[in-house]
Motif scaffolding. Sequence first.
Motif, PDB file in Angstrom:
ATOM      1  N   SER A  50       0.824  -1.219   0.000  1.00 54.02           N
ATOM      2  CA  SER A  50       0.000   0.000   0.000  1.00 54.02           C
ATOM      3  C   SER A  50       0.853   1.262   0.000  1.00 54.02           C
ATOM      4  O   SER A  50       0.541   2.228  -0.710  1.00 54.02           O
ATOM      5  N   GLU A  51       1.940   1.249   0.765  1.00 55.28           N
ATOM      6  CA  GLU A  51       2.843   2.406   0.789  1.00 55.28           C
ATOM      7  C   GLU A  51       3.505   2.612  -0.571  1.00 55.28           C
ATOM      8  O   GLU A  51       3.619   3.734  -1.059  1.00 55.28           O
ATOM      9  N   ARG A  52       3.929   1.529  -1.186  1.00 51.75           N
ATOM     10  CA  ARG A  52       4.558   1.636  -2.513  1.00 51.75           C
ATOM     11  C   ARG A  52       3.542   2.093  -3.562  1.00 51.75           C
ATOM     12  O   ARG A  52       3.850   2.914  -4.411  1.00 51.75           O
ATOM     13  N   GLN A  53       2.330   1.572  -3.483  1.00 54.24           N
ATOM     14  CA  GLN A  53       1.318   1.969  -4.452  1.00 54.24           C
ATOM     15  C   GLN A  53       1.003   3.456  -4.311  1.00 54.24           C
ATOM     16  O   GLN A  53       0.866   4.158  -5.310  1.00 54.24           O
ATOM     17  N   LYS A  54       0.938   3.934  -3.086  1.00 49.84           N
ATOM     18  CA  LYS A  54       0.673   5.355  -2.871  1.00 49.84           C
ATOM     19  C   LYS A  54       1.812   6.211  -3.435  1.00 49.84           C
ATOM     20  O   LYS A  54       1.579   7.237  -4.080  1.00 49.84           O
ATOM     21  N   LEU A  55       3.039   5.775  -3.230  1.00 50.88           N
ATOM     22  CA  LEU A  55       4.208   6.479  -3.758  1.00 50.88           C
ATOM     23  C   LEU A  55       4.164   6.540  -5.281  1.00 50.88           C
ATOM     24  O   LEU A  55       4.346   7.604  -5.887  1.00 50.88           O
ATOM     25  N   VAL A  56       3.885   5.414  -5.913  1.00 53.79           N
ATOM     26  CA  VAL A  56       3.843   5.336  -7.373  1.00 53.79           C
ATOM     27  C   VAL A  56       2.668   6.153  -7.914  1.00 53.79           C
ATOM     28  O   VAL A  56       2.819   6.891  -8.892  1.00 53.79           O
ATOM     29  N   ARG A  57       1.528   6.035  -7.286  1.00 52.26           N
ATOM     30  CA  ARG A  57       0.353   6.787  -7.738  1.00 52.26           C
ATOM     31  C   ARG A  57       0.594   8.289  -7.642  1.00 52.26           C
ATOM     32  O   ARG A  57       0.249   9.049  -8.556  1.00 52.26           O
ATOM     33  N   THR A  58       1.224   8.735  -6.569  1.00 51.78           N
ATOM     34  CA  THR A  58       1.551  10.152  -6.409  1.00 51.78           C
ATOM     35  C   THR A  58       2.503  10.609  -7.507  1.00 51.78           C
ATOM     36  O   THR A  58       2.344  11.695  -8.067  1.00 51.78           O
ATOM     37  N   ALA A  59       3.488   9.779  -7.837  1.00 53.18           N
ATOM     38  CA  ALA A  59       4.438  10.121  -8.911  1.00 53.18           C
ATOM     39  C   ALA A  59       3.724  10.227 -10.245  1.00 53.18           C
ATOM     40  O   ALA A  59       4.006  11.133 -11.030  1.00 53.18           O
ATOM     41  N   LEU A  60       2.807   9.318 -10.507  1.00 47.96           N
ATOM     42  CA  LEU A  60       2.072   9.362 -11.775  1.00 47.96           C
ATOM     43  C   LEU A  60       1.192  10.611 -11.856  1.00 47.96           C
ATOM     44  O   LEU A  60       1.084  11.226 -12.911  1.00 47.96           O
ATOM     45  N   GLN A  61       0.611  10.995 -10.741  1.00 45.11           N
ATOM     46  CA  GLN A  61      -0.208  12.206 -10.715  1.00 45.11           C
ATOM     47  C   GLN A  61       0.662  13.457 -10.813  1.00 45.11           C
ATOM     48  O   GLN A  61       0.229  14.469 -11.351  1.00 45.11           O
ATOM     49  N   GLY A  62       1.896  13.363 -10.316  1.00 42.50           N
ATOM     50  CA  GLY A  62       2.806  14.503 -10.322  1.00 42.50           C
ATOM     51  C   GLY A  62       3.415  14.800 -11.681  1.00 42.50           C
ATOM     52  O   GLY A  62       3.965  15.866 -11.900  1.00 42.50           O
ATOM     53  N   GLY A  63       3.358  13.847 -12.585  1.00 49.77           N
ATOM     54  CA  GLY A  63       3.866  14.074 -13.928  1.00 49.77           C
ATOM     55  C   GLY A  63       5.218  13.441 -14.176  1.00 49.77           C
ATOM     56  O   GLY A  63       5.822  12.822 -13.296  1.00 49.77           O
ATOM     57  N   PRO A  64       5.715  13.611 -15.407  1.00 46.99           N
ATOM     58  CA  PRO A  64       6.966  12.952 -15.822  1.00 46.99           C
ATOM     59  C   PRO A  64       8.185  13.353 -14.993  1.00 46.99           C
ATOM     60  O   PRO A  64       9.081  12.541 -14.790  1.00 46.99           O
ATOM     61  N   GLU A  65       8.227  14.576 -14.502  1.00 52.27           N
ATOM     62  CA  GLU A  65       9.392  15.001 -13.716  1.00 52.27           C
ATOM     63  C   GLU A  65       9.472  14.225 -12.404  1.00 52.27           C
ATOM     64  O   GLU A  65      10.548  13.814 -11.978  1.00 52.27           O
ATOM     65  N   TYR A  66       8.317  14.033 -11.772  1.00 52.24           N
ATOM     66  CA  TYR A  66       8.296  13.279 -10.525  1.00 52.24           C
ATOM     67  C   TYR A  66       8.612  11.805 -10.803  1.00 52.24           C
ATOM     68  O   TYR A  66       9.317  11.146 -10.043  1.00 52.24           O
ATOM     69  N   ALA A  67       8.108  11.283 -11.918  1.00 49.24           N
ATOM     70  CA  ALA A  67       8.416   9.902 -12.301  1.00 49.24           C
ATOM     71  C   ALA A  67       9.919   9.739 -12.502  1.00 49.24           C
ATOM     72  O   ALA A  67      10.511   8.749 -12.077  1.00 49.24           O
ATOM     73  N   ALA A  68      10.545  10.730 -13.139  1.00 53.56           N
ATOM     74  CA  ALA A  68      11.998  10.683 -13.354  1.00 53.56           C
ATOM     75  C   ALA A  68      12.736  10.699 -12.028  1.00 53.56           C
ATOM     76  O   ALA A  68      13.707   9.959 -11.826  1.00 53.56           O
ATOM     77  N   TYR A  69      12.268  11.526 -11.106  1.00 54.59           N
ATOM     78  CA  TYR A  69      12.894  11.597  -9.781  1.00 54.59           C
ATOM     79  C   TYR A  69      12.777  10.248  -9.068  1.00 54.59           C
ATOM     80  O   TYR A  69      13.730   9.756  -8.483  1.00 54.59           O
ATOM     81  N   LEU A  70      11.598   9.654  -9.142  1.00 52.22           N
ATOM     82  CA  LEU A  70      11.356   8.400  -8.450  1.00 52.22           C
ATOM     83  C   LEU A  70      12.170   7.252  -9.041  1.00 52.22           C
ATOM     84  O   LEU A  70      12.611   6.366  -8.331  1.00 52.22           O
TER      85      LEU A  70
END
Length: 146
Positions: free
Chosen positions: A76-96
């Motif tokens: 659940s913690e990982r899913q929340k982290l990934v979901r937040t990154a996807l909502q944050g856009g490509p820059e957040y995905a790159a950071y993650l």
Amino acid sequence: MKQGNGTRRKVQELKSNSDDSLLIRTDSESDLEVKALEALNTAYRRISRILSAEIDRSKKNVDRMSDLGGRLRWVSERQKLVRTALQGGPEYAAYLCGDCQQLPEVRSLAEMAAQLAHNSEAYPTTLNLLNYIDHELGWTPLAKTA
């Protein structure tokens, strides 16, 4: 798949009026990061359902329920982290995704984990695969092996 100390991203330098250089990631890298995180999100969502069902079936075994509950918390913690990154856009995905040099392979493994999560009997394998993906992405391991 080992991570190196260098960066994995090829960058282009653009010169501004003040001769400062900016680093720009390519669109294909952004797409790859987002697609890898989307596959991970799917795998986490599916394995959450399986773990919840396993907890329901284990009501008489408190130790097993506790173990499964810990795994469900990690997922659940990982899913929340990934979901937040996807909502944050490509820059957040790159950071993650950080300096993962094997992102195409990580995406493939995430897609495999999502497919494995269709089979409720394969949840230990799926959890181990997700834990391995965590390691490849350079995320701090939270889970015990299944």
